[in-house]
Structures are given as structure tokens and as C-alpha cells.
Write a protein that holds these residues in place. Structure first.
Motif, PDB file in Angstrom:
ATOM      1  N   MET A 174      -4.375 -12.316 -18.685  1.00  0.00           N
ATOM      2  CA  MET A 174      -3.415 -13.175 -17.978  1.00  0.00           C
ATOM      3  C   MET A 174      -2.241 -12.371 -17.439  1.00  0.00           C
ATOM      4  SD  MET A 174      -3.175 -16.219 -17.060  1.00  0.00           S
ATOM      5  CE  MET A 174      -1.969 -17.372 -16.481  1.00  0.00           C
ATOM      6  N   SER A 175      -2.302 -11.047 -17.664  1.00  0.00           N
ATOM      7  CA  SER A 175      -1.127 -10.278 -17.256  1.00  0.00           C
ATOM      8  C   SER A 175      -1.498  -9.143 -16.315  1.00  0.00           C
ATOM      9  CB  SER A 175      -0.444  -9.714 -18.487  1.00  0.00           C
ATOM     10  OG  SER A 175      -1.375  -8.905 -19.182  1.00  0.00           O
ATOM     11  N   SER A 176      -2.546  -9.361 -15.511  1.00  0.00           N
ATOM     12  CA  SER A 176      -2.951  -8.250 -14.653  1.00  0.00           C
ATOM     13  C   SER A 176      -3.038  -8.658 -13.187  1.00  0.00           C
ATOM     14  CB  SER A 176      -4.305  -7.682 -15.106  1.00  0.00           C
ATOM     15  OG  SER A 176      -5.318  -8.627 -14.871  1.00  0.00           O
ATOM     16  N   ILE A 177      -2.922  -7.611 -12.354  1.00  0.00           N
ATOM     17  CA  ILE A 177      -3.251  -7.768 -10.941  1.00  0.00           C
ATOM     18  C   ILE A 177      -4.598  -7.073 -10.759  1.00  0.00           C
ATOM     19  CG2 ILE A 177      -2.626  -7.157  -8.588  1.00  0.00           C
ATOM     20  CD1 ILE A 177       0.297  -7.070  -9.451  1.00  0.00           C
ATOM     21  N   LEU A 178      -5.538  -7.782 -10.180  1.00  0.00           N
ATOM     22  CA  LEU A 178      -6.842  -7.192  -9.898  1.00  0.00           C
ATOM     23  C   LEU A 178      -6.961  -6.996  -8.391  1.00  0.00           C
ATOM     24  CD1 LEU A 178      -9.730  -6.388 -10.870  1.00  0.00           C
ATOM     25  CD2 LEU A 178     -10.394  -8.762 -10.485  1.00  0.00           C
ATOM     26  N   VAL A 179      -7.303  -5.770  -7.985  1.00  0.00           N
ATOM     27  CA  VAL A 179      -7.480  -5.493  -6.552  1.00  0.00           C
ATOM     28  C   VAL A 179      -8.960  -5.255  -6.288  1.00  0.00           C
ATOM     29  CG1 VAL A 179      -6.936  -3.925  -4.644  1.00  0.00           C
ATOM     30  CG2 VAL A 179      -5.157  -4.524  -6.301  1.00  0.00           C
ATOM     31  N   TYR A 180      -9.517  -6.038  -5.375  1.00  0.00           N
ATOM     32  CA  TYR A 180     -10.899  -5.801  -4.957  1.00  0.00           C
ATOM     33  C   TYR A 180     -10.893  -4.730  -3.873  1.00  0.00           C
ATOM     34  CZ  TYR A 180     -14.972  -6.370  -1.986  1.00  0.00           C
ATOM     35  OH  TYR A 180     -16.063  -6.108  -1.187  1.00  0.00           O
ATOM     36  N   VAL A 181     -11.600  -3.629  -4.131  1.00  0.00           N
ATOM     37  CA  VAL A 181     -11.639  -2.506  -3.189  1.00  0.00           C
ATOM     38  C   VAL A 181     -12.934  -2.603  -2.380  1.00  0.00           C
ATOM     39  CG1 VAL A 181     -11.666   0.006  -2.978  1.00  0.00           C
ATOM     40  CG2 VAL A 181     -10.258  -1.073  -4.735  1.00  0.00           C
ATOM     41  N   ALA A 182     -12.804  -2.894  -1.092  1.00  0.00           N
ATOM     42  CA  ALA A 182     -13.986  -3.068  -0.234  1.00  0.00           C
ATOM     43  C   ALA A 182     -14.487  -1.716   0.264  1.00  0.00           C
ATOM     44  CB  ALA A 182     -13.634  -3.960   0.942  1.00  0.00           C
ATOM     45  N   THR A 183     -15.799  -1.624   0.423  1.00  0.00           N
ATOM     46  CA  THR A 183     -16.407  -0.399   0.946  1.00  0.00           C
ATOM     47  C   THR A 183     -17.299  -0.749   2.128  1.00  0.00           C
ATOM     48  OG1 THR A 183     -18.310  -0.588  -0.518  1.00  0.00           O
ATOM     49  CG2 THR A 183     -16.431   0.687  -1.326  1.00  0.00           C
ATOM     50  N   GLN A 184     -17.507   0.243   2.975  1.00  0.00           N
ATOM     51  CA  GLN A 184     -18.430   0.041   4.109  1.00  0.00           C
ATOM     52  C   GLN A 184     -19.004   1.388   4.500  1.00  0.00           C
ATOM     53  OE1 GLN A 184     -16.646  -1.912   7.472  1.00  0.00           O
ATOM     54  NE2 GLN A 184     -18.539  -1.928   8.607  1.00  0.00           N
ATOM     55  N   ASP A 185     -20.300   1.437   4.702  1.00  0.00           N
ATOM     56  CA  ASP A 185     -20.988   2.663   5.115  1.00  0.00           C
ATOM     57  C   ASP A 185     -20.615   3.850   4.224  1.00  0.00           C
ATOM     58  OD1 ASP A 185     -21.991   1.140   7.175  1.00  0.00           O
ATOM     59  OD2 ASP A 185     -20.389   1.709   8.556  1.00  0.00           O
ATOM     60  N   GLY A 186     -20.581   3.619   2.930  1.00  0.00           N
ATOM     61  CA  GLY A 186     -20.331   4.718   1.990  1.00  0.00           C
ATOM     62  C   GLY A 186     -18.884   5.154   1.922  1.00  0.00           C
TER      63      GLY A 186
END
Ligand code: FAD
Length: 325
Positions: free
Chosen positions: A1-13
Motif C-alpha cells: 500500500m506504500s509503493s509507486i509501480l511504474v510499468y516500463v513499456a518495450t517495443q522491438d527489443g
């Protein structure tokens, strides 16, 4: 409940630059608010990205692995992010506003009863709420949006923050994600990039954009030569894509692509608001126009008033000479 989660997107490696911008900003945000910073990468082979992600300072990286992530289908991404939210229970999920994120963020919010603030230009945590500013109506108006939900999902426009490395001690948790590919109703067989071997417009650091002022094939060649000398991507106003001089995929603006390079050349472009909506976030804007009163000069960092047919050959030659030395 105490975190920031960042989704890191990738494309073509490759990791998307816009994701690293979000990660860099969230590093600062997490420190200011006493939250931990975690990152997630979803890929068929996520281990190849973890070193690079670690250099931006998350305390933990979730490397979520499944071949389905390589086919860019929204359902796999939705299930992957959804299971991470259930596992981690973050305060905030922040993502770059990529095409895939645009496709899933609403469904993700509905599934987790979260506040969703898409496509923001800036955001902060204040008094327990997430406050954001979103450009609306072709970026003519900035709308202020706030959410105090237990979970808030934010997607951030490319170019809103700088990507700055800030290494920290990072642990990596590999998750063998169980996703039934056979259950997919559609499959992506092939991606044909319109950029070919040229620089991809949406991720480019430098863009040379052509407007109606280029007139014809000769003007088009001058644009391509300048872009080539800089290693830049070529973009265009709608006037030029409609005339057929450049393909519609290169159109920048309200009904085209939104770009945010470090350096943007607007050549023979008047600066209509519908065009500006797609490039106003560029760091440095150089406008070349023979009309000193053209609206584009209101947005330009540097302005060159003159005939592009005279300026571009000189500029390209100077850049080539400089690079050669
Ligand atoms: C709903 C809607 C959506 C739209 N979406 C978009 C969009 O996504 N992207 C977009 O770009 N437009 C969009 N438009 C169109 C937009 O309104 C403008 O018509 C368009 O951007 C104009 O393109 P331009 O600047 O190239 O042409 P112009 O406005 O004709 O400007 C040409 C410029 O070139 C200069 N020039 C001419 N010759 C020379 C020379 N020799 N040397 C130097 N300068 C020269 C002129 O001084 C002029 O300023 C949209 C319009 C609508 C209504």
C-alpha cells in the motif's frame, strides 16, 4: 500500500524512452512522499531489460515473463498488469501513455475500482490525492484532475519529464506469468513498421517536420536531406500528408501523432493549433518560415525568417561539415 509501480513499456527489443521519463520522475516522487518505487516489465524475455531499468533507481523490478507479451495484444497486457496490481497493491500505477496503455488503462481501472487519470502532462501527490494536469481541446486548455482513490492509474504524455539515470540497489523478481495463449481470440502475426529502417517518429530525439511551404518534390528532398544529416525522423503537417508528398503515418498533430523530441524543426509550417497540439511538448523548437508573423514563431525557441529553399541547403551542409570534423 506504500509503493509507486511504474510499468516500463518495450517495443522491438528496446525500452520506450517515454517509460524511462515516467520512471525518472516517479523516483523523485517516491522520495518526496516516502513511498517505495517499483518497476514492472512484461516481455517474452524480460531479463534483457532489467539492467537498464535498474539504472533509473527502482528498489525492485518485476520481470514478468510470457511469450504472449511479445505479440502486443491488449488482453495479455491487461491480465499481466492486473495480476501485478493484485499482488503488490500499489498506491499508484504510472505508465507512459503508449498505444497499448491507452487500450487497457480503462479496463484495468474498472477491474480494480481505481481512479484513472489518462494522458497527463504532469502529476503529483498532495495530501493523499493524486493531482494531475491534462491538456484537452487540442492542448488549448489544461484541465486539473484529482483522484483520492486507494489505487490511482496515471498515464503520462511522452516528453513530460526528463529521463535521468539514478542507480540504486535493485532486486529483480522473475514471475513466470501463467497466461493461456490458446484462449486468445486474436493473434498478431506480423508487425510491418512504416518507418522501415528510418528513425521511428514517435520515439525520435530529433524531428524535422515539413509544412505546405515545401511545395513539391524538391522541398521534400531538402527535408529528407536535413533529417538524414541529423539522424532525425521526418514528420509533416496535415497539409503535406493530404497533398501526398508524405504518407499520412507521418502526420503530426491533433489527428496525427503526438511527438516530444529534444529538437523539433518546423519547416514551412504556419503553426495552426491542430498541428501545435502534436508537437508543443518538444524541448527545443526551431521554426523556419518566410512569414515573420506566422503563429509558429510564438512557440519557437529559435526562429529563422526566410526562404526554406535557401536556408535548408546551407543548414544541411553546415551540419554535415560539423559532423565530419
Ligand atoms: C479537425 C481538424 C484536425 C486537424 N488536424 C491536424 C493535424 O493533426 N495536423 C496538422 O498539421 N494539421 C491539422 N489540421 C489542419 C490545420 O488546421 C492546418 O490547416 C495545417 O496544419 C496547415 O499546415 P501547414 O502549416 O503546413 O500549411 P499552411 O498553414 O498553409 O502554412 C504554410 C506555411 O509555409 C510558409 N512558407 C511558404 N513558402 C515558404 C518558403 N519558401 N520558405 C519558408 N516558409 C514558407 C508560409 O509562410 C506558411 O506559414 C486539422 C484541421 C482540422 C479542422
Amino acid at each position: 500500500m506504500s509503493s509507486i509501480l511504474v510499468y516500463v513499456a518495450t517495443q522491438d527489443g528496446k525500452i520506450k524512452r517515454s517509460s524511462l521519463e515516467v520512471l525518472s520522475y516517479c523516483k523523485r516522487l517516491s522520495e518526496e512522499n516516502g513511498l517505495s518505487l517499483e518497476a514492472a516489465v512484461l516481455d517474452a524475455d524480460p531479463a534483457r531489460f532489467t539492467d537498464k531499468i535498474a539504472s533509473y533507481g527502482p528498489s525492485k523490478i518485476y520481470a514478468v515473463k510470457n511469450p504472449a507479451f511479445s505479440n502486443h495484444l491488449a488482453s495479455a497486457l491487461l491480465e499481466g498488469l492486473s495480476s501485478l496490481i493484485s499482488k503488490i497493491n500499489p498506491r499508484l500505477l504510472a505508465c507512459a501513455s503508449t498505444e497499448s496503455v491507452k487500450e487497457v488503462i480503462g479496463a484495468l481501472g474498472a477491474r480494480h475500482n481505481a481512479g484513472v487519470i489518462p494522458d497527463v502532462a504532469s502529476f503529483a501527490i498532495q495530501n493523499g490525492s493524486v493531482n494531475a494536469e491534462r491538456p484537452v481541446m487540442s492542448a488549448k486548455v489544461l484541465s486539473k484532475t484529482s483522484s483520492s482513490s486507494d489505487l490511482v492509474l496515471v498515464s503520462v504524455r511522452s516528453g513530460s519529464y526528463d529521463a535521468v539515470e539514478s542507480p540504486a540497489e535493485t532486486t529483480v523478481e522473475t514471475i513466470e506469468f501463467d497466461f493461456e495463449t490458446a484462449a486468445l481470440k486474436s493473434l498478431l502475426k506480423e508487425v510491418i513498421s512504416s518507418a522501415g529502417d528510418k528513425v521511428d517518429l514517435s520515439e525520435a530525439e530529433v524531428v524535422v517536420a515539413a509544412g505546405r511551404g515545401i511545395k513539391d518534390e524538391q522541398g521534400r528532398k531538402l527535408i529528407e536531406d536535413l533529417a538524414d544529416s541529423l539522424g532525425a525522423a521526418v514528420g509533416a503537417s496535415r497539409a503535406v500528408t493530404e497533398s501526398g508528398l508524405f504518407p499520412a503515418t507521418l502526420q503530426i498533430g491533433q489527428t496525427g501523432k503526438v511527438v516530444s523530441p529534444q529538437l523539433y524543426f518546423a519547416v514551412g509550417i504556419s503553426g495552426a493549433i491542430q498541428h501545435v497540439a502534436g508537437m508543443a511538448n518538444s524541448k527545443v523548437i526551431v521554426a523556419i518560415n518566410k512569414d515573420a508573423d506566422a503563429p509558429i514563431f510564438q512557440y519557437a525557441t529559435y526562429g529563422l525568417v526566410g526562404d526554406l529553399f535557401k536556408i535548408l541547403p546551407l543548414l544541411t551542409e553546415q551540419i554535415r561539415t560539423y559532423k565530419a570534423s
